[in-house]
Write an enzyme that holds these catalytic residues in place. Structure first.
Site, PDB file in Angstrom:
ATOM      1  N   ASP A  15      62.236  70.701  13.578  1.00  0.00           N
ATOM      2  CA  ASP A  15      62.234  69.662  12.581  1.00  0.00           C
ATOM      3  C   ASP A  15      62.553  70.173  11.288  1.00  0.00           C
ATOM      4  OD1 ASP A  15      60.938  67.122  11.643  1.00  0.00           O
ATOM      5  OD2 ASP A  15      59.183  68.442  10.762  1.00  0.00           O
ATOM      6  N   SER A  16      62.564  69.163  10.038  1.00  0.00           N
ATOM      7  CA  SER A  16      62.657  69.750   8.853  1.00  0.00           C
ATOM      8  C   SER A  16      61.772  70.732   8.374  1.00  0.00           C
ATOM      9  CB  SER A  16      62.852  68.708   7.945  1.00  0.00           C
ATOM     10  OG  SER A  16      61.436  67.892   7.706  1.00  0.00           O
ATOM     11  N   TYR A  47      64.223  66.341   4.972  1.00  0.00           N
ATOM     12  CA  TYR A  47      65.570  65.727   5.708  1.00  0.00           C
ATOM     13  C   TYR A  47      65.822  64.307   5.230  1.00  0.00           C
ATOM     14  CZ  TYR A  47      66.658  69.412   9.096  1.00  0.00           C
ATOM     15  OH  TYR A  47      66.942  70.495   9.620  1.00  0.00           O
ATOM     16  N   GLY A  48      64.686  63.786   4.631  1.00  0.00           N
ATOM     17  CA  GLY A  48      64.772  62.220   4.417  1.00  0.00           C
ATOM     18  C   GLY A  48      65.355  61.756   2.920  1.00  0.00           C
ATOM     19  N   CYS A  78      61.936  65.014  15.006  1.00  0.00           N
ATOM     20  CA  CYS A  78      62.112  64.514  13.808  1.00  0.00           C
ATOM     21  C   CYS A  78      62.827  63.271  13.817  1.00  0.00           C
ATOM     22  CB  CYS A  78      62.944  65.670  12.953  1.00  0.00           C
ATOM     23  SG  CYS A  78      63.586  65.092  11.443  1.00  0.00           S
ATOM     24  N   ASN A  79      62.219  62.119  13.292  1.00  0.00           N
ATOM     25  CA  ASN A  79      63.035  60.875  13.437  1.00  0.00           C
ATOM     26  C   ASN A  79      64.354  60.884  12.498  1.00  0.00           C
ATOM     27  OD1 ASN A  79      60.827  58.570  14.376  1.00  0.00           O
ATOM     28  ND2 ASN A  79      59.751  60.370  13.571  1.00  0.00           N
ATOM     29  N   THR A  80      64.043  61.651  11.546  1.00  0.00           N
ATOM     30  CA  THR A  80      65.160  61.582  10.689  1.00  0.00           C
ATOM     31  C   THR A  80      66.783  62.178  11.348  1.00  0.00           C
ATOM     32  OG1 THR A  80      63.682  61.770   8.672  1.00  0.00           O
ATOM     33  CG2 THR A  80      66.021  61.997   8.262  1.00  0.00           C
ATOM     34  N   GLU A 157      54.414  69.133   3.347  1.00  0.00           N
ATOM     35  CA  GLU A 157      55.004  70.493   3.374  1.00  0.00           C
ATOM     36  C   GLU A 157      54.337  71.722   2.429  1.00  0.00           C
ATOM     37  OE1 GLU A 157      57.656  72.104   5.051  1.00  0.00           O
ATOM     38  OE2 GLU A 157      57.302  70.074   6.345  1.00  0.00           O
ATOM     39  N   CYS A 189      57.799  58.867  11.237  1.00  0.00           N
ATOM     40  CA  CYS A 189      58.020  60.074  10.771  1.00  0.00           C
ATOM     41  C   CYS A 189      57.074  61.155  11.292  1.00  0.00           C
ATOM     42  CB  CYS A 189      58.321  60.297   8.973  1.00  0.00           C
ATOM     43  SG  CYS A 189      58.162  62.112   8.477  1.00  0.00           S
ATOM     44  N   THR A 190      57.564  62.501  11.931  1.00  0.00           N
ATOM     45  CA  THR A 190      56.471  63.299  12.739  1.00  0.00           C
ATOM     46  C   THR A 190      55.675  63.969  11.799  1.00  0.00           C
ATOM     47  OG1 THR A 190      58.231  64.996  12.569  1.00  0.00           O
ATOM     48  CG2 THR A 190      57.950  63.663  14.739  1.00  0.00           C
ATOM     49  N   HIS A 191      55.980  63.811  10.386  1.00  0.00           N
ATOM     50  CA  HIS A 191      54.775  64.497   9.514  1.00  0.00           C
ATOM     51  C   HIS A 191      53.581  63.298   9.032  1.00  0.00           C
ATOM     52  CE1 HIS A 191      58.028  66.965   8.050  1.00  0.00           C
ATOM     53  NE2 HIS A 191      57.295  67.743   7.424  1.00  0.00           N
TER      54      HIS A 191
HETATM   55  N1  DGL Z   1      59.518  64.838  10.075  1.00  0.00           N
HETATM   56  C1  DGL Z   1      60.838  64.586  10.116  1.00  0.00           C
HETATM   57  C2  DGL Z   1      60.945  63.013  10.356  1.00  0.00           C
HETATM   58  O1  DGL Z   1      60.145  62.609  11.504  1.00  0.00           O
HETATM   59  C3  DGL Z   1      61.636  64.753   8.656  1.00  0.00           C
HETATM   60  C4  DGL Z   1      60.892  64.418   7.432  1.00  0.00           C
HETATM   61  C5  DGL Z   1      61.633  64.895   6.337  1.00  0.00           C
HETATM   62  O2  DGL Z   1      61.921  65.996   6.153  1.00  0.00           O
HETATM   63  O3  DGL Z   1      62.038  64.230   5.426  1.00  0.00           O
HETATM   64  O4  DGL Z   1      61.440  62.095  10.030  1.00  0.00           O
END
Ligand code: DGL
Length: 270
Positions: A15-16, A47-48, A78-80, A157, A189-191
């Site tokens: 993931d990011s 990453y977004g 990570c979805n992104t 983060e 988003c996994t966060h």
């Molecule tokens: N946790 C990631 C996701 O699911 C990335 C979030 C990010 O870094 O912007 O999209």
């Protein structure tokens, strides 16, 4: 087409940053005997906010490393990265099984009563053609309101899961969903599950929140074929500060003394 599973020494997860821990947590529950390697690309989070090309470049560098360390399965937690890189990764490594993370449009369609669904995601996921195609394929005429949520991942983060500033940001991103009266919302988003309480408070108790990590982990379990003799282990690596990540993991997840190492593409061991 998903590749058939290949036996491997370990499962690589990336993931990011810390978001993929929500998937890793499930994986550890479901596969306590597996060797797991988690890579947090903290130096490049979020990453977004990156371009599709940059997200793909990071995903390639990380995947090459995970495979070099013996991964037999790669979980893109990570979805992104899934939205912008999974197709290219599968094309480049056709023999490797990849498990991606994508918002559960189908479960949301099944859950909604009023036909209005909200989807909270990073700006890059929200803008991705892959997400648009997923919605077109599965929405079955339901309205899906996609809200890009800049800023949220930065707070998480940094270890901020509850400040007033974060609450206000969550509130702001939820306003368009409330305005159309969604009764179901996807955490895309996994966060975001790490601050599930804040989303629920901003959307109201009547809105059903759906998350995807358990389904992602189950998919990985279905595909996982451990190599004979592999021992359970958890390795965490980061392109950022290993000590800061170790502290975050202890404080937020309650994992005692995690083994966290620094990682850079150029010093990735073959
Ligand atoms: N946790 C990631 C996701 O699911 C990335 C979030 C990010 O870094 O912007 O999209």
């Amino acid at each position: 087409m998903q590749s058939a599973a290949i036996p491997g020494r370990e499962i690589g997860v990336f993931d990011s940053g810390v978001g993929g821990f929500t998937v890793l947590r499930e994986l550890r529950e479901l596969l306590p005997q597996a060797r797991l390697r988690y890579l947090a690309d903290t130096a490049y989070a979020p990453y977004g906010n990156l371009s599709p090309e940059a997200i793909r470049a990071r995903s390639f560098a990380i995947t090459a490393h995970l495979l070099a360390r013996g991964a037999g399965l790669v979980v893109i937690a990570c979805n992104t990265a899934t939205a912008h890189a999974i197709e290219a990764l599968r094309a480049h490594w056709p023999g490797v099984p990849f498990v991606g993370t994508e918002p559960g449009i189908k479960p949301a369609v099944a859950a909604t009563r009023n036909g209005r669904i909200g989807l909270l995601a990073t700006p890059a996921t929200a803008a991705s053609p892959r997400l648009r195609a997923l919605i077109e394929r599965h929405a079955q005429g339901r309205e899906v309101v996609v809200q890009g949520c800049p800023g949220i991942v930065d707070h998480i983060e940094a270890g901020d899961l509850d400040s007033q500033a974060l609450r206000e940001l969550v509130e702001r991103h939820c306003t368009p969903l409330r305005a159309v009266g969604v009764d179901t919302a996807l955490l895309g988003c996994t966060h975001y599950p790490l601050i599930e309480r804040l989303w629920q408070a901003a959307l109201g108790p009547h809105v059903k929140l759906l998350r995807i990590e358990t389904a992602v982990a189950r998919r990985a379990v279905d595909l996982w074929v451990p190599a004979p003799g592999s021992q359970p282990a958890l390795q965490i690596e980061t392109s950022g500060d290993p000590r800061a990540l170790g502290d975050w993991v202890e404080r937020v997840l309650g994992w005692r003394g995690p083994d966290v190492h620094a990682w850079q593409p150029e010093n990735a061991a073959p």
